[in-house]
Design a protein around this motif. Structure first.
Motif, PDB file in Angstrom:
ATOM      1  N   LEU B   3       0.833  -1.184   0.000  1.00 52.29           N
ATOM      2  CA  LEU B   3       0.000   0.000   0.000  1.00 52.29           C
ATOM      3  C   LEU B   3       0.868   1.234   0.000  1.00 52.29           C
ATOM      4  CD1 LEU B   3      -2.692  -1.032   2.644  1.00 52.29           C
ATOM      5  CD2 LEU B   3      -2.944  -0.986   0.160  1.00 52.29           C
ATOM      6  N   LEU B   4       0.390   2.244  -0.714  1.00 50.36           N
ATOM      7  CA  LEU B   4       1.033   3.548  -0.706  1.00 50.36           C
ATOM      8  C   LEU B   4       0.036   4.554  -0.155  1.00 50.36           C
ATOM      9  CD1 LEU B   4       2.863   3.514  -4.128  1.00 50.36           C
ATOM     10  CD2 LEU B   4       3.951   3.824  -1.914  1.00 50.36           C
ATOM     11  N   GLU B   5       0.414   5.230   0.888  1.00 54.43           N
ATOM     12  CA  GLU B   5      -0.449   6.228   1.513  1.00 54.43           C
ATOM     13  C   GLU B   5       0.061   7.612   1.170  1.00 54.43           C
ATOM     14  OE1 GLU B   5      -3.110   3.581   3.302  1.00 54.43           O
ATOM     15  OE2 GLU B   5      -3.165   5.770   3.350  1.00 54.43           O
ATOM     16  N   GLN B   6      -0.809   8.423   0.595  1.00 53.44           N
ATOM     17  CA  GLN B   6      -0.429   9.792   0.261  1.00 53.44           C
ATOM     18  C   GLN B   6      -1.064  10.769   1.230  1.00 53.44           C
ATOM     19  OE1 GLN B   6      -0.785   9.153  -4.477  1.00 53.44           O
ATOM     20  NE2 GLN B   6      -0.234  11.234  -3.859  1.00 53.44           N
ATOM     21  N   SER B   7      -0.314  11.811   1.537  1.00 52.45           N
ATOM     22  CA  SER B   7      -0.848  12.854   2.389  1.00 52.45           C
ATOM     23  C   SER B   7      -0.300  14.204   1.955  1.00 52.45           C
ATOM     24  CB  SER B   7      -0.485  12.584   3.858  1.00 52.45           C
ATOM     25  OG  SER B   7       0.918  12.573   4.022  1.00 52.45           O
ATOM     26  N   PRO B   8      -1.100  15.264   2.053  1.00 54.02           N
ATOM     27  CA  PRO B   8      -2.526  15.194   2.375  1.00 54.02           C
ATOM     28  C   PRO B   8      -3.330  14.684   1.194  1.00 54.02           C
ATOM     29  CG  PRO B   8      -1.948  17.418   1.768  1.00 54.02           C
ATOM     30  CD  PRO B   8      -0.660  16.631   1.741  1.00 54.02           C
ATOM     31  N   GLN B   9      -4.576  14.338   1.400  1.00 58.81           N
ATOM     32  CA  GLN B   9      -5.436  13.908   0.300  1.00 58.81           C
ATOM     33  C   GLN B   9      -5.936  15.102  -0.487  1.00 58.81           C
ATOM     34  OE1 GLN B   9      -8.331  10.801   0.847  1.00 58.81           O
ATOM     35  NE2 GLN B   9      -7.380  10.146   2.770  1.00 58.81           N
ATOM     36  N   PHE B  10      -6.131  16.227   0.197  1.00 56.61           N
ATOM     37  CA  PHE B  10      -6.587  17.457  -0.452  1.00 56.61           C
ATOM     38  C   PHE B  10      -5.715  18.609   0.048  1.00 56.61           C
ATOM     39  CE2 PHE B  10     -10.424  15.724  -2.254  1.00 56.61           C
ATOM     40  CZ  PHE B  10     -10.780  14.705  -1.391  1.00 56.61           C
ATOM     41  N   LEU B  11      -5.386  19.513  -0.866  1.00 58.25           N
ATOM     42  CA  LEU B  11      -4.586  20.670  -0.501  1.00 58.25           C
ATOM     43  C   LEU B  11      -4.989  21.832  -1.391  1.00 58.25           C
ATOM     44  CD1 LEU B  11      -2.305  21.798   1.235  1.00 58.25           C
ATOM     45  CD2 LEU B  11      -0.679  20.967  -0.470  1.00 58.25           C
ATOM     46  N   SER B  12      -5.356  22.937  -0.771  1.00 53.98           N
ATOM     47  CA  SER B  12      -5.736  24.134  -1.500  1.00 53.98           C
ATOM     48  C   SER B  12      -4.918  25.295  -0.955  1.00 53.98           C
ATOM     49  CB  SER B  12      -7.234  24.418  -1.322  1.00 53.98           C
ATOM     50  OG  SER B  12      -7.613  25.585  -2.018  1.00 53.98           O
ATOM     51  N   ILE B  13      -4.106  25.895  -1.812  1.00 49.39           N
ATOM     52  CA  ILE B  13      -3.227  26.978  -1.362  1.00 49.39           C
ATOM     53  C   ILE B  13      -3.258  28.119  -2.371  1.00 49.39           C
ATOM     54  CG2 ILE B  13      -1.688  25.407  -0.123  1.00 49.39           C
ATOM     55  CD1 ILE B  13       0.288  25.710  -2.444  1.00 49.39           C
ATOM     56  N   GLN B  14      -2.658  29.230  -1.990  1.00 47.83           N
ATOM     57  CA  GLN B  14      -2.605  30.397  -2.855  1.00 47.83           C
ATOM     58  C   GLN B  14      -1.392  30.322  -3.783  1.00 47.83           C
ATOM     59  OE1 GLN B  14      -5.987  31.334  -1.954  1.00 47.83           O
ATOM     60  NE2 GLN B  14      -4.992  33.083  -2.970  1.00 47.83           N
ATOM     61  N   GLU B  15      -1.554  30.931  -4.926  1.00 48.21           N
ATOM     62  CA  GLU B  15      -0.456  31.042  -5.883  1.00 48.21           C
ATOM     63  C   GLU B  15       0.767  31.661  -5.207  1.00 48.21           C
ATOM     64  OE1 GLU B  15      -1.598  33.390  -9.226  1.00 48.21           O
ATOM     65  OE2 GLU B  15       0.312  33.151 -10.287  1.00 48.21           O
ATOM     66  N   GLY B  16       1.921  31.071  -5.489  1.00 48.90           N
ATOM     67  CA  GLY B  16       3.160  31.596  -4.938  1.00 48.90           C
ATOM     68  C   GLY B  16       3.641  30.868  -3.695  1.00 48.90           C
ATOM     69  N   GLU B  17       2.774  30.117  -3.063  1.00 43.98           N
ATOM     70  CA  GLU B  17       3.167  29.378  -1.861  1.00 43.98           C
ATOM     71  C   GLU B  17       3.912  28.091  -2.250  1.00 43.98           C
ATOM     72  OE1 GLU B  17      -0.541  30.797   1.012  1.00 43.98           O
ATOM     73  OE2 GLU B  17      -0.198  28.675   0.621  1.00 43.98           O
ATOM     74  N   ASN B  18       4.623  27.548  -1.258  1.00 44.90           N
ATOM     75  CA  ASN B  18       5.316  26.269  -1.439  1.00 44.90           C
ATOM     76  C   ASN B  18       4.506  25.155  -0.796  1.00 44.90           C
ATOM     77  OD1 ASN B  18       7.434  27.808  -2.504  1.00 44.90           O
ATOM     78  ND2 ASN B  18       8.472  27.927  -0.512  1.00 44.90           N
ATOM     79  N   LEU B  19       4.694  23.924  -1.258  1.00 48.69           N
ATOM     80  CA  LEU B  19       3.963  22.802  -0.681  1.00 48.69           C
ATOM     81  C   LEU B  19       4.765  21.512  -0.837  1.00 48.69           C
ATOM     82  CD1 LEU B  19       2.270  20.763  -3.003  1.00 48.69           C
ATOM     83  CD2 LEU B  19       1.848  23.134  -3.708  1.00 48.69           C
ATOM     84  N   THR B  20       4.441  20.564   0.027  1.00 50.03           N
ATOM     85  CA  THR B  20       5.055  19.233  -0.067  1.00 50.03           C
ATOM     86  C   THR B  20       3.969  18.172   0.072  1.00 50.03           C
ATOM     87  OG1 THR B  20       7.110  20.042   0.927  1.00 50.03           O
ATOM     88  CG2 THR B  20       6.775  17.658   0.886  1.00 50.03           C
ATOM     89  N   VAL B  21       4.046  17.181  -0.797  1.00 51.18           N
ATOM     90  CA  VAL B  21       3.133  16.038  -0.778  1.00 51.18           C
ATOM     91  C   VAL B  21       3.962  14.805  -0.443  1.00 51.18           C
ATOM     92  CG1 VAL B  21       1.594  14.611  -2.173  1.00 51.18           C
ATOM     93  CG2 VAL B  21       1.603  17.094  -2.465  1.00 51.18           C
ATOM     94  N   TYR B  22       3.392  13.937   0.399  1.00 50.15           N
ATOM     95  CA  TYR B  22       4.135  12.775   0.877  1.00 50.15           C
ATOM     96  C   TYR B  22       3.496  11.477   0.397  1.00 50.15           C
ATOM     97  CZ  TYR B  22       6.170  16.258   3.926  1.00 50.15           C
ATOM     98  OH  TYR B  22       6.810  17.374   4.409  1.00 50.15           O
ATOM     99  N   CYS B  23       4.362  10.484   0.210  1.00 51.11           N
ATOM    100  CA  CYS B  23       3.937   9.160  -0.235  1.00 51.11           C
ATOM    101  C   CYS B  23       4.687   8.147   0.624  1.00 51.11           C
ATOM    102  CB  CYS B  23       4.283   8.990  -1.722  1.00 51.11           C
ATOM    103  SG  CYS B  23       3.947   7.360  -2.411  1.00 51.11           S
TER     104      CYS B  23
END
Lengths: 116, 111
Positions: B3-23
């Motif tokens: 199984l591969l679990e991803q987080s977060p399932q949903f992410l809503s941010i403003q233009e210009g921001e940074n983000l990280t998605v995990y698996c």
């Protein structure tokens, strides 16, 4: 076309009916995969062909599902006695030879199946 | 079953921001891929990582494969509305040809 082609793009059927979904892979791609994607989920593996033979069918949920690839190119996914729970997007993908484990999968746009 | 679990399932941010998605997984994979999927289309490959600890960059996207080959991350710098989509990680077990997919992260970048 150059990409993976799937038909029909949409299929609405009644519970209990039989359906066939077709996949035409990229020319020269020896591996062909079927996945199922439910709303809000990632693709779920169904079956994988290497040439004409099913190398791994461990993902087929039950014996109502069957897939063939008689000439090593086009594949057909067959679903008997459809149930409402079969409603999903069925994705087909292919990959070129010599790309075990790390090869890119080229997906079609999918066939959306709705069972009423 | 791997199984591969991803987080977060949903992410809503403003233009210009940074983000990280995990698996993440408890299983070891020979390789891991990241795909992006838009509505009505099939997933499209972004990157494949094959070596533990490997880091790959694709413009503003940075992908990392964990040292133990059980996890991966996707970092986006200065997100843009065009980055909106469903991001999927997929892993291949040793000796297996099939890919196992995570459930996806639905990313929305607001202008």
């Amino acid at each position: 076309g150059a990409g993976v082609s799937q038909t029909p793009s949409n299929k609405v059927t009644e519970k209990g009916k039989y359906v066939e979904l077709r996949c035409d892979p990229i020319s020269g791609h020896t591996a062909l995969y079927w996945y199922r994607q439910s709303l809000g989920q990632g693709p779920e593996f169904l079956i994988y062909f290497q040439g004409t033979g099913a190398a791994d069918d461990s993902g087929l949920p039950n014996d109502r599902f069957f897939a063939v690839r008689p000439e090593g190119s086009v594949s057909t996914l067959k679903i008997q006695r459809t149930e409402r729970g079969d409603s999903a997007v069925y994705l087909c993908a292919s990959s070129p030879p010599g790309t075990r484990n790390t090869g890119e999968l080229f997906f079609g746009e999918g066939s959306r199946l709705t069972v009423l | 079953t791997q199984l591969l679990e991803q987080s977060p399932q949903f992410l809503s941010i403003q233009e210009g921001e940074n983000l990280t998605v995990y698996c993440n997984s408890s299983s070891v994979f020979s390789s891991l891929q990241w795909y992006r999927q838009e509505p009505g289309e099939g997933p499209v490959l972004l990157v494949t990582v094959v070596t533990g600890g490997e880091v790959k960059k694709l413009k503003r996207l940075t992908f990392q494969f964990g040292d133990a080959r059980k996890d991966s991350s996707l970092h986006i710098t200065a997100a843009q509305p065009g980055d909106t989509g469903l991001y999927l990680c997929a892993g291949a077990a040793w000796g297996a040809q099939k890919l196992v997919f995570g459930q996806g992260t639905r990313l929305t970048i607001n202008p």
